[in-house]
Every structure is written in C-alpha cells, then in structure tokens.
Design an enzyme around this catalytic site. Structure first.
Site, PDB file in Angstrom:
ATOM      1  N   TYR A  80       0.793  -1.212  -0.050  1.00 53.96           N
ATOM      2  CA  TYR A  80      -0.016  -0.004  -0.123  1.00 53.96           C
ATOM      3  C   TYR A  80       0.704   1.158  -0.190  1.00 53.96           C
ATOM      4  O   TYR A  80       1.652   1.400   0.906  1.00 53.96           O
ATOM      5  CB  TYR A  80      -0.964   0.044   1.310  1.00 53.96           C
ATOM      6  CG  TYR A  80      -1.844   1.263   1.373  1.00 53.96           C
ATOM      7  CD1 TYR A  80      -3.217   1.094   0.524  1.00 53.96           C
ATOM      8  CD2 TYR A  80      -1.467   2.376   1.994  1.00 53.96           C
ATOM      9  CE1 TYR A  80      -3.858   2.222   0.420  1.00 53.96           C
ATOM     10  CE2 TYR A  80      -2.365   3.479   1.868  1.00 53.96           C
ATOM     11  CZ  TYR A  80      -3.609   3.450   1.407  1.00 53.96           C
ATOM     12  OH  TYR A  80      -4.506   4.591   1.292  1.00 53.96           O
ATOM     13  N   ASP A 107       9.268   2.818   0.895  1.00 56.67           N
ATOM     14  CA  ASP A 107       8.241   3.669   1.366  1.00 56.67           C
ATOM     15  C   ASP A 107       8.423   3.678   2.672  1.00 56.67           C
ATOM     16  O   ASP A 107       7.895   2.482   3.289  1.00 56.67           O
ATOM     17  CB  ASP A 107       6.840   2.942   0.699  1.00 56.67           C
ATOM     18  CG  ASP A 107       5.851   3.844   1.218  1.00 56.67           C
ATOM     19  OD1 ASP A 107       5.752   4.281   2.288  1.00 56.67           O
ATOM     20  OD2 ASP A 107       4.633   3.658   0.731  1.00 56.67           O
ATOM     21  N   LYS A 118       2.932  11.156   7.145  1.00 56.52           N
ATOM     22  CA  LYS A 118       2.367  11.136   8.500  1.00 56.52           C
ATOM     23  C   LYS A 118       2.797  11.911   9.473  1.00 56.52           C
ATOM     24  O   LYS A 118       2.683  13.282   9.489  1.00 56.52           O
ATOM     25  CB  LYS A 118       2.097   9.756   8.705  1.00 56.52           C
ATOM     26  CG  LYS A 118       1.512   8.791   7.683  1.00 56.52           C
ATOM     27  CD  LYS A 118       0.935   7.320   8.462  1.00 56.52           C
ATOM     28  CE  LYS A 118       0.666   6.468   7.309  1.00 56.52           C
ATOM     29  NZ  LYS A 118      -0.779   6.728   6.934  1.00 56.52           N
TER      30      LYS A 118
HETATM   31  C1  LIG Z   1       2.953   2.849   3.626  1.00 54.21           C
HETATM   32  C2  LIG Z   1       2.303   3.738   3.045  1.00 54.21           C
HETATM   33  N1  LIG Z   1       2.537   4.632   2.137  1.00 54.21           N
HETATM   34  C3  LIG Z   1       1.618   5.419   1.533  1.00 54.21           C
HETATM   35  C4  LIG Z   1       0.470   5.822   2.423  1.00 54.21           C
HETATM   36  C5  LIG Z   1      -0.067   7.059   1.861  1.00 54.21           C
HETATM   37  O1  LIG Z   1      -0.046   8.121   2.540  1.00 54.21           O
HETATM   38  P1  LIG Z   1      -1.261   9.340   2.543  1.00 54.21           P
HETATM   39  O2  LIG Z   1      -2.463   8.890   3.341  1.00 54.21           O
HETATM   40  O3  LIG Z   1      -0.750  10.382   3.482  1.00 54.21           O
HETATM   41  O4  LIG Z   1      -1.387   9.656   1.180  1.00 54.21           O
HETATM   42  C6  LIG Z   1       0.076   5.416   3.378  1.00 54.21           C
HETATM   43  C7  LIG Z   1      -0.866   5.531   4.280  1.00 54.21           C
HETATM   44  O5  LIG Z   1      -1.444   4.911   5.129  1.00 54.21           O
HETATM   45  C8  LIG Z   1       1.013   4.200   3.921  1.00 54.21           C
HETATM   46  O6  LIG Z   1       1.038   3.447   5.038  1.00 54.21           O
END
Ligand SMILES: Cc1ncc(COP(=O)(O)O)c(C=O)c1O
Length: 432
Positions: A167, A248, A275
């Site tokens: 994700y 990520d 975050k």
């Molecule tokens: C691993 C990871 N990447 C990207 C995102 C996306 O971030 P955002 O919700 O700030 O767009 C999240 C959000 O939960 C995440 O957990």
C-alpha cells in the site's frame, strides 16, 4: 459430528454472535448513526476516506485528548489506532499546538518560500542518509507518485516493480484483478518476501526496470515485516539492473530515528515519508540521491516540475519542524517501540496461553491482530473482537491494526490486556 457439519455449526454460532454484537453497537451509538446518515446525504456512504468505513456505520469521534477519545454518544475510548500510525503524538501535544499558533500569528501562507521549509528539509536529510535532497508534498500518496516520476525520468525507463499486498496510497495498490483507482503505470507485481519468485518474474524485464517500490514492513497489508534477506536482495537487484530502489517508510520511519533502513543497514536510492513528520498536519516528502533529485532543480533547463500550492504551507512546516526537533527523538521513538515490542509479546502470549489461534504481527509500536483459519471465519472473528473491544472502551482498526502513540503508557496497555482477557474467556468457544 463430521468436521464439515461441525464447521458449519461453528460458522453459524459465530455469525449469530457477530449479528448480536452489531445490533448492540447500533443501540449504543445512535448519535454516531444519525451523523453518519446525515453525511450520507452529501457524501457517498457518508464517507470521504474509505479506510475508515466499517459496517454498519463508523463511530463519529468528537474530541481527543492525549490517548483518549470521546464519541458523539459520550463514550470514552483509549485510542490504540493512533490515526492509522500518523497520530504518534496523541491528540494534544503542547509543542505542536504552540508551533502551529506561532505560525498562524506570522500569517497563513506567504505566497513565497518561508523561513522554515529549508530547516525542516535539513533536519530530515540528517536523519536519513538515503535522502541527500528532498521535496515536500501534502500526502504520502503524492510523495510516492513523485518518487516514481523521479525514478522514471532518471532512468529513462518505465517498468515499476511492486508487491502484492503493498500500500503506497489510495492510487497505488495492487489487488488481484487490478482497480481503476490505481495510476496507470507499467507495474510488475511480485510476491512480498519471496525473493526467488521476484527475481524470476523480473528476469525478462531487467533492462527496463525503472524503480522498485517497497515498504520495509507492509503496513495496510497487515504489519508484515519484510525479511532482511528479501530487502537486501532488492537492494542487490537494483544495483545489478540500475533500477531506483525506493523504500516507502511512510509508516516504518517511526521504528527508529532513521527508520527501518537504519535498523537493517540497507540504504535505498530514494525514501518516502509522511504522516507524523508533518506534526499532525497533512504531509509527505520524497527524497534520495542527489543526482536523482536534481531532476527537480528548476535552475536546470531540463528539469521536471513538482508544483503544489500547499507543498511548503507554513502551518505544516512549523508543526513538522517542532515535531522533528522536539518530539520524534531517538529516545522517544526507542522507548515507544520497546513498549510496542513488549505489548505484542504479551498479546501473543495471552492468545497462546488461552489456546486461541490468533497471532499478532508487526514491529515496534506497529502491529496487527490476525485470527488464523479460513478467510471468512477469520474476518468474522476479527470483527467480533473489534466490536467487543470497542464496547470495552478500546478503539483500534476493524482490520486489526494497532499503532501506539507517545501518551499510551503501562496503565493503558494493562487496560487493553484486561479487556481482552475477559473477552477471550467469554468468547473462547467462538474464537478457537
Ligand atoms: C506505507 C504507506 N504508504 C503511503 C501511504 C499514503 O499516505 P497518505 O495517506 O498520506 O497519502 C500510507 C498511508 O497509510 C502508507 O501506510
């Protein structure tokens, strides 16, 4: 009784208990329900953030203080969800409130570069040796999209290796069969933690590989830690093929001062964060090796654009800097993650002692509860635990995610364990 009959009897009992728990939830949460129904008049499903929805309707929270929440019906909860990992500070950190107030007093967004963005960038680059240069965005999703754009531009290639269950934002998921929401890049989707299969899959694409985008622990995928050998294998694959390795770390950057990459001693070519680095406000950032990030240097005639009205918005920059300098310290993160490791061990020990086939995966302060067995039964068991724990005043994600925050201490953890202990005794026959 033959085992299929026994199984169907168990499934019926579980369904009946879950239906009763849901009815009880509806009776106890009339105000949340009313607000949900009203919102559904102007938003599809009363919802503007899909991950928050659960059946029959999600709770509407009105207030938060420390690690406590109050919902529209006046119930109080211990917040073990921590804004899906973003809310590491709890709901009322004075340091962040003061930083945001000071930024407000200086005027909201000044149509210009401001005095804080460079400082915040410098502090973050100092924590992540993989980020020589970085830029800011308004979300983690955007950070990943821009990191991919950088990798494609830098390599002049198009294929992107990603992993099932990964994700990286709402537009960067890879469910079986695909989804129209995912951006139309040329993705190759491999199995997470299976290096051999991954290498086989990319064999025909090695010279076309622009990027490898991977979470060092799959977060939304259920807090599944990446095996160190797997992540090191991806580092080697990137080195051999010239692809850009992107970690990520939007969730995992909280596992130490320098994220999981520091713990593993693996340096990716690019890193994305988000975050909590925005101090509770909307935030994302992508950065990496100087020669990659320089594709965005507007002084260069061949540069590519990265625009965004709120990329350097003064409130987020101020809150982010206060968070990085005063709250997200090595000591605070190490203590929180040690607390998380102990809590997860206690949860697993409790399930084992009661011979309930549920396990808790994760690393440090991030974890996910997983009932074992066939998916339908496992989901029903997870929902039953969710409604029972919510009734006992413990808030976490219906999918089983728990993310600790700084204000959660021994007392709150004991309250969770005590509530769970009672629920497991009461529901044992349904959960085994
Ligand atoms: C691993 C990871 N990447 C990207 C995102 C996306 O971030 P955002 O919700 O700030 O767009 C999240 C959000 O939960 C995440 O957990």
């Amino acid at each position: 009784m033959p085992s299929t009959a026994a199984n169907s009897h168990e499934a019926e009992a579980l369904d009946a208990a879950l239906a009763e728990a849901r009815e009880d939830y509806v009776r106890r949460n009339r105000e949340s329900q009313a607000r949900f129904m009203a919102a559904a008049e102007s938003m599809p499903g009363g919802n503007t953030r899909t991950s928050l929805f659960y059946d029959p309707f999600p709770l509407c929270m009105l207030r938060g203080e420390g690690c406590r929440l109050t919902d529209a019906d006046g119930h109080e909860y211990l917040d073990f969800l921590g804004e899906f990992t973003a809310g590491i500070f709890g709901h009322s950190p004075e340091v962040l409130k003061q930083a945001i107030r000071a930024a407000l007093d200086d005027g909201i967004n000044l149509s210009s570069h401001n005095a804080i963005e460079g400082k915040l960038a410098e502090r973050i680059c100092a924590r992540f040796p993989s980020m020589d240069l970085l830029r800011f965005t308004n979300s983690g999703t955007e950070a990943n999209l821009m990191a991919l754009a950088a990798a494609l531009t830098f390599t002049g290639r198009r294929k992107i290796l990603v992993f099932a269950g990964g994700y990286h934002g709402g537009v960067l998921t890879f469910p079986p069969g695909g989804t129209p929401v995912t951006v139309p890049h040329d993705f190759v989707v491999a199995s997470y933690n299976d290096l051999e299969k991954t290498l086989d899959l990319v064999k025909p694409h090695r010279s076309e590989l622009a990027a490898i985008l991977v979470e060092p622990m799959q977060g939304a995928g259920g807090c599944i830690p990446g095996a160190p050998e797997f992540l090191a294998g991806l580092r080697a694959l990137a080195d051999e093929t010239g692809a850009v390795l992107i970690f990520d770390e939007i969730q995992t950057s909280r596992l130490s001062l320098g994220g999981r990459q520091q713990l593993l001693g693996i340096t990716p070519d690019m890193t994305t964060i988000g975050k909590f680095f925005g101090g509770g406000l909307a935030f994302g950032s992508f950065g990496g090796r100087r020669e990659i990030m320089q594709v965005f240097d507007p002084r260069r005639p061949s540069s590519i654009g990265h625009a965004g009205t709120y990329n350097n918005n003064s409130l987020t920059m101020a809150a982010g800097l206060a968070a990085v300098e005063q709250l997200l310290t090595a000591e605070a993160l190490d203590a929180l993650n040690a607390r998380g490791d102990r809590f997860r061990a206690d949860l697993n020990a409790m399930f084992a002692a009661k011979t309930v086939p549920i396990t808790v995966s994760g690393l440090g302060s991030l974890m996910n509860i997983h009932p074992q067995g066939a998916p339908q039964m496992a989901n029903a068991k997870r929902s039953l635990l969710f409604f029972d724990l919510v009734k006992a005043g413990i808030y976490f994600a219906p999918r089983g995610l728990i993310a600790l925050s700084f204000p959660i201490g021994g007392q709150e953890i004991s309250a969770f364990l005590n509530a769970l202990d009672g629920i497991l005794d009461a529901r044992r026959s349904l959960l085994v």
